[in-house]
Design an enzyme around this catalytic site. Sequence first.
Site, PDB file in Angstrom:
ATOM      1  N   HIS A 207       0.810  -1.226   0.000  1.00 18.20           N
ATOM      2  CA  HIS A 207       0.000   0.000   0.000  1.00 18.20           C
ATOM      3  C   HIS A 207       0.842   1.274   0.000  1.00 18.20           C
ATOM      4  O   HIS A 207       0.298   2.366  -0.120  1.00 18.20           O
ATOM      5  CB  HIS A 207      -0.951   0.035   1.202  1.00 18.20           C
ATOM      6  CG  HIS A 207      -0.246   0.276   2.498  1.00 18.20           C
ATOM      7  ND1 HIS A 207       0.392  -0.720   3.177  1.00 18.20           N
ATOM      8  CD2 HIS A 207      -0.052   1.413   3.209  1.00 18.20           C
ATOM      9  CE1 HIS A 207       0.936  -0.220   4.266  1.00 18.20           C
ATOM     10  NE2 HIS A 207       0.697   1.076   4.309  1.00 18.20           N
TER      11      HIS A 207
HETATM   12  C1  UD1 Z   1      -2.182   5.277   6.109  1.00 18.60           C
HETATM   13  C2  UD1 Z   1      -0.871   5.688   6.771  1.00 18.60           C
HETATM   14  C3  UD1 Z   1       0.164   4.581   6.594  1.00 18.60           C
HETATM   15  C4  UD1 Z   1      -0.387   3.270   7.068  1.00 18.60           C
HETATM   16  C5  UD1 Z   1      -1.663   2.970   6.326  1.00 18.60           C
HETATM   17  C6  UD1 Z   1      -2.294   1.670   6.699  1.00 18.60           C
HETATM   18  C7  UD1 Z   1      -0.367   8.065   6.757  1.00 18.60           C
HETATM   19  C8  UD1 Z   1       0.552   9.082   6.216  1.00 18.60           C
HETATM   20  N1  UD1 Z   1      -0.309   6.870   6.172  1.00 18.60           N
HETATM   21  O1  UD1 Z   1      -1.938   5.172   4.714  1.00 18.60           O
HETATM   22  O2  UD1 Z   1       1.300   4.918   7.357  1.00 18.60           O
HETATM   23  O3  UD1 Z   1       0.570   2.253   6.849  1.00 18.60           O
HETATM   24  O4  UD1 Z   1      -2.582   4.037   6.622  1.00 18.60           O
HETATM   25  O5  UD1 Z   1      -3.442   1.442   5.953  1.00 18.60           O
HETATM   26  O6  UD1 Z   1      -1.081   8.346   7.694  1.00 18.60           O
HETATM   27  N2  UD1 Z   1      -9.394   4.566   2.041  1.00 18.60           N
HETATM   28  C9  UD1 Z   1     -10.570   3.868   2.015  1.00 18.60           C
HETATM   29  N3  UD1 Z   1     -11.147   3.529   3.205  1.00 18.60           N
HETATM   30  C10 UD1 Z   1     -10.616   3.867   4.401  1.00 18.60           C
HETATM   31  C11 UD1 Z   1      -9.418   4.583   4.409  1.00 18.60           C
HETATM   32  C12 UD1 Z   1      -8.806   4.921   3.238  1.00 18.60           C
HETATM   33  O7  UD1 Z   1     -11.098   3.546   0.967  1.00 18.60           O
HETATM   34  O8  UD1 Z   1     -11.196   3.526   5.439  1.00 18.60           O
HETATM   35  C13 UD1 Z   1      -8.748   4.911   0.759  1.00 18.60           C
HETATM   36  C14 UD1 Z   1      -9.061   6.310   0.315  1.00 18.60           C
HETATM   37  O9  UD1 Z   1      -9.175   6.287  -1.065  1.00 18.60           O
HETATM   38  C15 UD1 Z   1      -7.818   7.071   0.686  1.00 18.60           C
HETATM   39  C16 UD1 Z   1      -6.740   6.032   0.537  1.00 18.60           C
HETATM   40  O10 UD1 Z   1      -7.349   4.802   0.897  1.00 18.60           O
HETATM   41  O11 UD1 Z   1      -7.642   8.196  -0.101  1.00 18.60           O
HETATM   42  C17 UD1 Z   1      -5.537   6.274   1.380  1.00 18.60           C
HETATM   43  O12 UD1 Z   1      -5.882   6.429   2.757  1.00 18.60           O
HETATM   44  P1  UD1 Z   1      -4.955   7.299   3.727  1.00 18.60           P
HETATM   45  O13 UD1 Z   1      -5.448   7.248   5.114  1.00 18.60           O
HETATM   46  O14 UD1 Z   1      -4.723   8.643   3.129  1.00 18.60           O
HETATM   47  O15 UD1 Z   1      -3.560   6.599   3.651  1.00 18.60           O
HETATM   48  P2  UD1 Z   1      -3.129   5.072   3.687  1.00 18.60           P
HETATM   49  O16 UD1 Z   1      -2.524   4.752   2.375  1.00 18.60           O
HETATM   50  O17 UD1 Z   1      -4.222   4.189   4.194  1.00 18.60           O
END
Ligand code: UD1
Length: 408
Positions: A207
């Site tokens: 991821h």
């Molecule tokens: C975040 C953390 C990362 C961690 C990861 C675990 C930061 C900088 N990054 O990254 O360190 O390893 O979480 O998952 O805080 N999304 C969904 N559903 C959700 C949450 C997210 O669909 O419940 C999708 C959305 O499209 C979102 C994308 O995932 O834009 C990324 O989510 P985000 O929280 O920005 O970062 P992660 O890549 O999950």
Amino acid sequence: MIKVINVVGARPNFMKMAPIIAAMQERKPQITQLLLHTGQHYDEAMSGSFFRDLGMPEPDINLNTRSGSHAEQTARVMLAFEPALVEHKPDWVVVVGDVNSTIACALVASKLGVKVAHVEAGLRSFDRTMPEEINRILTDRISDLLLTPSRDADENLLREGATPRSIVRVGNVMIDTLYRQLERAKASEILNRLALEPRSFAVITLHRPANVDDPEALRNLFSALAEIARDLTVVFPAHPRTQGRMREFGVEPPDGVKVIDPLGYLDFLQLWSRARMVLTDSGGLQEETTALGIPCLTLRENTERPITIEQGTNHLVGLSPPRIVTVARRILRDEYASEGRVPELWDGHTAERIVEALLDFDLRSAERRDPISAIDGRRIAAGAGDEVARSAGADGRRSPAESGVSKP
Ligand code: UD1
């Protein structure tokens, strides 16, 4: 008596916070706690199922901030967290890990004069292109109590000028959850559902932006998976961001790679703990595989968890397909003789040491900040000599075997 706000935001926070909440409940009324969810992760698969699997209480406060760019997400959490702090006036804010919610809440609390404890302090990848590395460095810089998982973390903090008194080595709290949930995970039907025999498959998770946001990087990793999938089935529970990128780039998984939706904690634990090997770019999984002696290939050029390589079962293989495939085949041929060992203090009792460290800090504080007056703007500076240096003592240290946990 101390009042604590425990902060969670994203998936890797939940398994770190669950045992801390349980250990604090044991210490009532010395400690009262509120659980705050920033809402950085919000899906059932990324958040809700973890609360149930880990037996966590519903959050007392939910900020519902959701996804966004780094600046948007961090700023939204800060804006929503400030009034919650002003309303509840805790003595401490406890933050875990390195996600955007971690730095956002630490920053707000420290400016309001509320003490901050950072769990998993001191880890460094020395790669500032990772957003998590920025979050780690900044959170540590402004935290009052730095609770570390291992000696290398202490050394990083000291090198950066942290005062020895602020550092307490407590061990790895995620491993508390791992040992606690191992038995329950055995009831999971995930292997049957996917028609898998134990040790006959590999598990991959991906991821990190560096791996999944660039179509070339993703295609490159998939070409390595195509080779590995000739030897054994590869199961890929894919993060929503990764699934989105695969659709966007039109990248199909190779034959023999089963892409499934993200799993809850217990199903995922049952899956990877029965795997022949794990391939990942996650931080936590490097540690969890080391704790159970499962071979792990880390698909990154660096790691903030070097102890998993020095002592555990982790191999830092980078992103070059030939290297990834070579190491995977060596694992299949059992060429790595040693299973590795479990690092010191990864013993299932870290949460108890965290609670002790919080109580101890307050006991030893020569001068205490008063959060209410601080929030009113009459900030009282923290005493410079308000904590006595120590690392968690030998007391209470038990090996996994002594604490009734064993490798599956
Ligand atoms: C975040 C953390 C990362 C961690 C990861 C675990 C930061 C900088 N990054 O990254 O360190 O390893 O979480 O998952 O805080 N999304 C969904 N559903 C959700 C949450 C997210 O669909 O419940 C999708 C959305 O499209 C979102 C994308 O995932 O834009 C990324 O989510 P985000 O929280 O920005 O970062 P992660 O890549 O999950």
